[in-house]
Enzyme design. Structure first.
Site, PDB file in Angstrom:
ATOM      1  N   GLY A   1      -2.321   9.324   5.426  1.00  0.00           N
ATOM      2  CA  GLY A   1      -1.772  10.517   4.794  1.00  0.00           C
ATOM      3  C   GLY A   1      -2.406  10.763   3.447  1.00  0.00           C
ATOM      4  O   GLY A   1      -2.877   9.841   2.777  1.00  0.00           O
TER       5      GLY A   1
ATOM      6  N   GLY B   1      -1.767  13.151  -0.187  1.00  0.00           N
ATOM      7  CA  GLY B   1      -0.857  14.002  -0.929  1.00  0.00           C
ATOM      8  C   GLY B   1      -1.523  14.507  -2.185  1.00  0.00           C
ATOM      9  O   GLY B   1      -2.700  14.254  -2.439  1.00  0.00           O
TER      10      GLY B   1
ATOM     11  N   SER C   1      -1.094  13.495  -5.095  1.00  0.00           N
ATOM     12  CA  SER C   1      -1.353  12.475  -6.096  1.00  0.00           C
ATOM     13  C   SER C   1      -2.206  11.330  -5.579  1.00  0.00           C
ATOM     14  O   SER C   1      -2.566  10.454  -6.347  1.00  0.00           O
ATOM     15  CB  SER C   1      -0.030  11.901  -6.625  1.00  0.00           C
ATOM     16  OG  SER C   1       0.692  11.308  -5.573  1.00  0.00           O
ATOM     17  N   GLY C   2      -2.546  11.298  -4.296  1.00  0.00           N
ATOM     18  CA  GLY C   2      -3.375  10.212  -3.833  1.00  0.00           C
ATOM     19  C   GLY C   2      -3.444  10.115  -2.320  1.00  0.00           C
ATOM     20  O   GLY C   2      -2.970  10.985  -1.595  1.00  0.00           O
ATOM     21  N   VAL C   3      -4.045   9.011  -1.867  1.00  0.00           N
ATOM     22  CA  VAL C   3      -4.253   8.745  -0.449  1.00  0.00           C
ATOM     23  C   VAL C   3      -3.457   7.512  -0.062  1.00  0.00           C
ATOM     24  O   VAL C   3      -3.399   6.534  -0.808  1.00  0.00           O
ATOM     25  CB  VAL C   3      -5.749   8.499  -0.149  1.00  0.00           C
ATOM     26  CG1 VAL C   3      -5.967   8.332   1.353  1.00  0.00           C
ATOM     27  CG2 VAL C   3      -6.593   9.633  -0.684  1.00  0.00           C
ATOM     28  N   VAL C   4      -2.830   7.540   1.121  1.00  0.00           N
ATOM     29  CA  VAL C   4      -2.069   6.399   1.616  1.00  0.00           C
ATOM     30  C   VAL C   4      -2.860   5.725   2.732  1.00  0.00           C
ATOM     31  O   VAL C   4      -3.322   6.380   3.667  1.00  0.00           O
ATOM     32  CB  VAL C   4      -0.687   6.834   2.141  1.00  0.00           C
ATOM     33  CG1 VAL C   4       0.096   5.612   2.628  1.00  0.00           C
ATOM     34  CG2 VAL C   4       0.079   7.551   1.055  1.00  0.00           C
TER      35      VAL C   4
ATOM     36  N   LYS D   1      -0.976   3.053  -1.724  1.00  0.00           N
ATOM     37  CA  LYS D   1      -1.311   4.399  -2.187  1.00  0.00           C
ATOM     38  C   LYS D   1      -2.362   4.293  -3.281  1.00  0.00           C
ATOM     39  O   LYS D   1      -2.153   3.628  -4.288  1.00  0.00           O
ATOM     40  CB  LYS D   1      -0.080   5.130  -2.717  1.00  0.00           C
ATOM     41  CG  LYS D   1      -0.410   6.561  -3.147  1.00  0.00           C
ATOM     42  CD  LYS D   1       0.840   7.361  -3.497  1.00  0.00           C
ATOM     43  CE  LYS D   1       0.485   8.798  -3.803  1.00  0.00           C
ATOM     44  NZ  LYS D   1       1.648   9.612  -4.156  1.00  0.00           N
TER      45      LYS D   1
ATOM     46  N   ASP E   1      16.128   8.471  -9.995  1.00  0.00           N
ATOM     47  CA  ASP E   1      15.865   7.079  -9.666  1.00  0.00           C
ATOM     48  C   ASP E   1      14.397   6.714  -9.838  1.00  0.00           C
ATOM     49  O   ASP E   1      14.061   5.549  -9.904  1.00  0.00           O
ATOM     50  CB  ASP E   1      16.331   6.722  -8.255  1.00  0.00           C
ATOM     51  CG  ASP E   1      15.558   7.429  -7.148  1.00  0.00           C
ATOM     52  OD1 ASP E   1      15.791   7.084  -5.994  1.00  0.00           O
ATOM     53  OD2 ASP E   1      14.744   8.304  -7.444  1.00  0.00           O
TER      54      ASP E   1
END
Length: 899
Positions: A658, A660, A662-665, A679, A723
């Site tokens: 995946g 996003g 903010s980055g790659v997973v 991530k 949180d």
């Protein structure tokens, strides 16, 4: 003939649909608490004699049929606890003029509350909590003159609280917490003379506390935590003689605490922390004979602690952290034998610790840090046998540590740093078998390190830095198998060699031996495979550095000022290069030639490696993004069963699951078969020259921005507001199950909540993200650790989301509510709950060979879950909900009302 009902509402509909139109005399339909599926049959509207429809706690889906509005005799409609009921509340329900109970809690009902409900003049209970209601509370509800219970908490309601609710003379319970309500609390609420419980917490209310609330003589609970309410606490509240809970924390209240509150003899809980209150603590609070929990932390209170407070025989919790309180600790403290938690840290309290503290047999947590206490620690403290946490740090305490401390067999953390303690470290501390953190830095302890400390079989961190300790390092320290966080012995007068037994500390992450007089070689350290931080500077070590990855990553400052210490030997044909400049006698020409040759060689190697990496990327998809080496520093905060090399090998394109904003997973399978999600953040766009300015302003990268945004986002899928204040800005890892397709919980939460990625259509609208991840993606254990990042970026470490484990309990009944989670996180954050303060990283040795002054400690406190924060959480029973000690008396944290 009897009808056999199978556990499916659809089956029931097929069997009975032809009969519904004929069952005119049917009055009660009770099918609750089964596993019924399907939709609510429209044909029920033909049963014109129906009085009670009980369908709660099933698996029913679909909308509520508007046709139910034809049931003029209907008195009770309860369909709560069906997660898949969707759609709006039909306006037609306003025609059920005999309706007394409407329960639709724990569904995915959405839209606004219909104004037509105001026509239900007989309605007694309106229970629509934990749904997706939005819009404003209709003022027409003020016409429901028989209303007793109004439960609309955990929704997305907006607007202000209608003043028309003040017409509800029979209203007893008004729960509107966890919404998006704004505006002031209406003065008219004071006209609801039957009110017993009010909870407006976790909204955005402003204005002041209405004076009229003092006329609610039946009022038992008044809770407005986490709002923007200002003004003072009205003294008129003292007229509510039955008040048991007064929670006004985390607002903008100012002024004095009214002395009149001392008249509230039934008061059990008084929380006013995180406000702007000033003046002294009223001595009249000593008259609140039933008071069990008092938290006035983080205000601007002055004066001394009233002695009468310690005369309260039911007081279990007293927190006055971060005020400007002065004076002495009263001798009367010994009279409060019920006290379990005493936190007076970060004030200006002077004098000595009273000997009467030994009377507190139930005391579990003692925090006297950052005050101006002096004198010795009384021997009597050894009588407090229930103590698990002791913090004396940052005072002027002196003399030896009492041997009586060895009687505290339950103590897990002992911090006596930054004081004036002297004499030897008591050998009797070895009896503390439960001790996990021992921090005695920045004192005047002398003599040898007791070998008996090796008997502390649970010790994870030992910090004896910045003292006057002498002698050699006891070989017995190598027997502490649990020593995995840090061993800090810097800035002492230790001598001798590093004992060979130290090589047994194979879990140790950080070791600092700098600024001593130690000698010999460093070979015993070569086998410490998990070591990620090492400082041996300013000693008398000699010989060659061990030729392994750790030592090759060290900077020169980590082993500088060791006269005889040499670099690695690359091959037998090359001479050793001395670190301290012993080869200065060599000719300048030879140095220049060697330097130029070395530089040219390095450049050629770099160019060669770059070419090879580029070629491999072109030829093979499965080459690592980062090549065969990387400028990463890996700092674990929990013991991991894999190495950074194993992680980096998996950062290849075919493992991407995946991407996003903010980055790659990546999916990463370790050598031991464990599968984790990693991530990798997109590179920061900040220029190097702007780094310092940007860090001061709090802006670093897109991930940082997402974290900051979460505090203001209100979304049904938010696990709990705020949180992510506990999450590092620089990355994390999550353990996931092997069968999972590896979608990081953190990624889902960040991307969905910030609106940067649409909600997956497979997520049932309204289902908590954490539940969805567990159900759909196989998430079993949340085990966050620090994802390695370039050294320049590592400033802040993440705190483990231990509370999230509660939220993925396999039994829905055992999962805490959002109110519970918010309160637990809130208390953990503002108190640095129990042991979190003492998970630490050792500082590097001070520059210029100086050990620093007494004001700078040898450790950096951080927030981590290496120590089990979960110990402070209370388990849910049939009669109570999840709670921290601050919630033990918060009855409204339980889901109330009819489903």
């Amino acid at each position: 003939m009897p009808i056999s009902l199978e556990p499916s509402l659809q089956t029931l509909v097929i069997a009975l649909s032809s009969l519904f139109g004929k069952l005119h005399n049917l009055q009660n339909l009770s099918l609750n608490s089964n596993q019924l599926t399907g939709r609510i049959p429209v044909e029920l509207s033909n049963c014109i004699g129906l009085k009670n429809i009980l369908l709660f706690d099933n698996q029913i889906s679909g909308p509520i049929p508007p046709e139910l509005g034809k049931l003029s005799q209907l008195e009770s409609l309860r369909a709560g606890g069906n997660k898949d009921i969707v759609g709006k509340i039909p306006e037609e329900l306003g025609e059920c003029r005999n309706l007394t109970v409407l329960g639709l809690a724990d569904t995915r009902i959405s839209g606004s509350l219909p104004a037509s409900l105001g026509r239900l003049s007989k309605l007694q209970t309106l229970s629509i909590y934990t749904t997706m209601l939005s819009g404003e509370i209709p003022p027409e509800l003020g016409n429901c003159s028989e209303l007793v219970d109004l439960f609309l908490y955990e929704n997305c309601l907006s607007g202000s609280i209608p003043s028309e609710l003040g017409r509800l003379k029979k209203l007893e319970q008004l729960f509107l917490w966890q919404n998006s309500l704004v505006g002031a609390i209406p003065e008219d609420i004071g006209n609801c003379t039957s009110l017993r419980k009010i909870d407006f917490s976790l909204n955005s209310l402003s204005g002041t506390i209405p004076l009229s609330l003092g006329g609610l003589w039946k009022l038992e609970e008044f809770m407005i935590s986490d709002n923007n309410v200002s003004g003072s606490i009205p003294s008129s509240l003292s007229n509510a003689k039955n008040l048991q809970q007064l929670q006004v924390d985390t607002n903008q209240l100012s002024g004095l605490i009214p002395p009149e509150l001392g008249k509230l003899s039934n008061l059990v809980v008084f929380f006013a922390w995180q406000n702007q209150l000033e003046g002294s603590i009223p001595s009249t609070l000593g008259n609140c004979s039933n008071l069990q929990a008092l938290d006035l932390s983080r205000n601007a209170l002055t004066g001394s602690i009233p002695a009468g407070i310690f005369q309260l025989q039911n007081l279990t919790k007293l927190l006055l952290i971060s005020n400007d309180i002065s004076g002495f600790i009263p001798n009367e403290i010994g009279s409060c034998r019920s006290l379990i938690r005493l936190r007076l840290g970060n004030n200006r309290i002077t004098g000595s610790i009273p000997k009467t503290i030994g009377n507190l047999k139930s005391l579990n947590f003692l925090d006297l840090s950052a005050n101006r206490l002096s004198g010795p620690v009384p021997d009597e403290i050894g009588s407090c046998t229930e103590l698990q946490m002791i913090d004396f740090s940052g005072n002027n305490l002196e003399g030896p540590l009492p041997n009586s401390l060895s009687s505290l067999s339950a103590v897990q953390v002992l911090d006596a740093s930054s004081n004036k303690f002297s004499g030897p470290i008591p050998a009797s501390l070895g009896r503390l078998v439960s001790l996990s953190k021992l921090i005695l830095s920045n004192n005047f302890f002398s003599g040898p390190i007791p070998a008996s400390l090796s008997l502390c079989s649970n010790l994870q961190l030992l910090d004896l830095s910045s003292n006057k300790l002498s002698g050699s390092i006891p070989a017995e320290l190598g027997n502490i198998e649990t020593l995995e966080i840090a061993l800090n012995l810097c800035c002492n007068s230790l001598s001798g060699t590093i004992p060979a037994q130290i090589s047994s500390l194979n879990k140790l992450s950080m070791l600092d031996l700098s600024h001593n007089q130690m000698e010999g070689d460093l070979q015993p350290l070569s086998e410490l495979d998990n070591l990620v931080s090492l400082n041996v500077s300013y000693n008398k070590f000699s010989g060659c550095l061990p030729d392994n990855k750790l030592f090759r990553q060290l900077t020169s400052k980590d082993f500088t000022a060791n006269q005889g210490l040499s670099c690695f030997v690359k091959d037998s044909g090359k001479a050793r290069v001395a670190l301290n400049g012993n080869d200065a006698r060599k000719s300048q020409r030879l140095k220049l030639a060697i330097g130029l040759l070395t530089a040219l060689t390095v450049i050629m190697i770099i160019m060669g490696i770059t070419a090879v990496i580029k070629a491999r990327r072109t030829i093979r998809d499965d080459d690592s993004e980062l090549g065969d080496s990387w400028p990463w520093q890996f700092i674990p905060f929990q013991k991991l069963n894999f190495s950074v090399e194993q992680v980096m090998r998996c950062l290849i394109d075919r493992n991407i699951v995946g991407k996003g904003c903010s980055g790659v997973v990546y999916r990463a399978e370790m050598d031991n078969g464990e599968v984790i999600a990693v991530k990798k953040l997109w590179p920061s766009t900040i220029d190097d020259g702007e780094t310092f300015k940007e860090e001061k302003s709090g802006v670093r990268d897109s991930f940082s921005a997402e974290v900051k945004a979460l505090g203001s986002i209100r979304h049904k899928n938010i696990l709990v507001k705020g949180d992510f204040e506990f999450v590092s800005e620089y990355g994390y890892m999550m353990k996931i199950t092997e069968k999972s397709d590896v979608y990081s919980y953190g990624v889902v939460l960040l991307e969905v909540l910030t609106g940067k990625q649409p909600i997956d259509p497979t997520i049932p609208d309204g289902l908590h993200v954490v539940d969805w991840v567990r159900q759909k993606k196989g998430l079993e254990v949340l085990d966050p650790s620090l994802l390695s990042r370039p050294e320049s970026e590592i400033e802040e470490m993440m705190q483990a989301l231990g509370i999230a484990l509660l939220c993925v309990n396999s039994s829905p009944d055992e999962r805490p509510t959002m109110r519970d989670i918010a309160a637990m996180l809130k208390e953990i954050k503002h108190e640095r709950e129990e042991y979190a303060k003492f998970d630490v990283l050792l500082k590097g040795s001070p520059a210029n060979g100086a050990c620093g002054n007494k004001s700078s400690g040898g450790v950096l406190p951080t927030s981590s879950s290496s120590v089990p924060v979960m110990q402070t959480l209370k388990t849910k029973t049939n009669n109570s909900s999840f709670s921290v000690s601050s919630l033990l008396h918060s009855s409204s944290s339980v889901k109330l009302g009819s489903k």
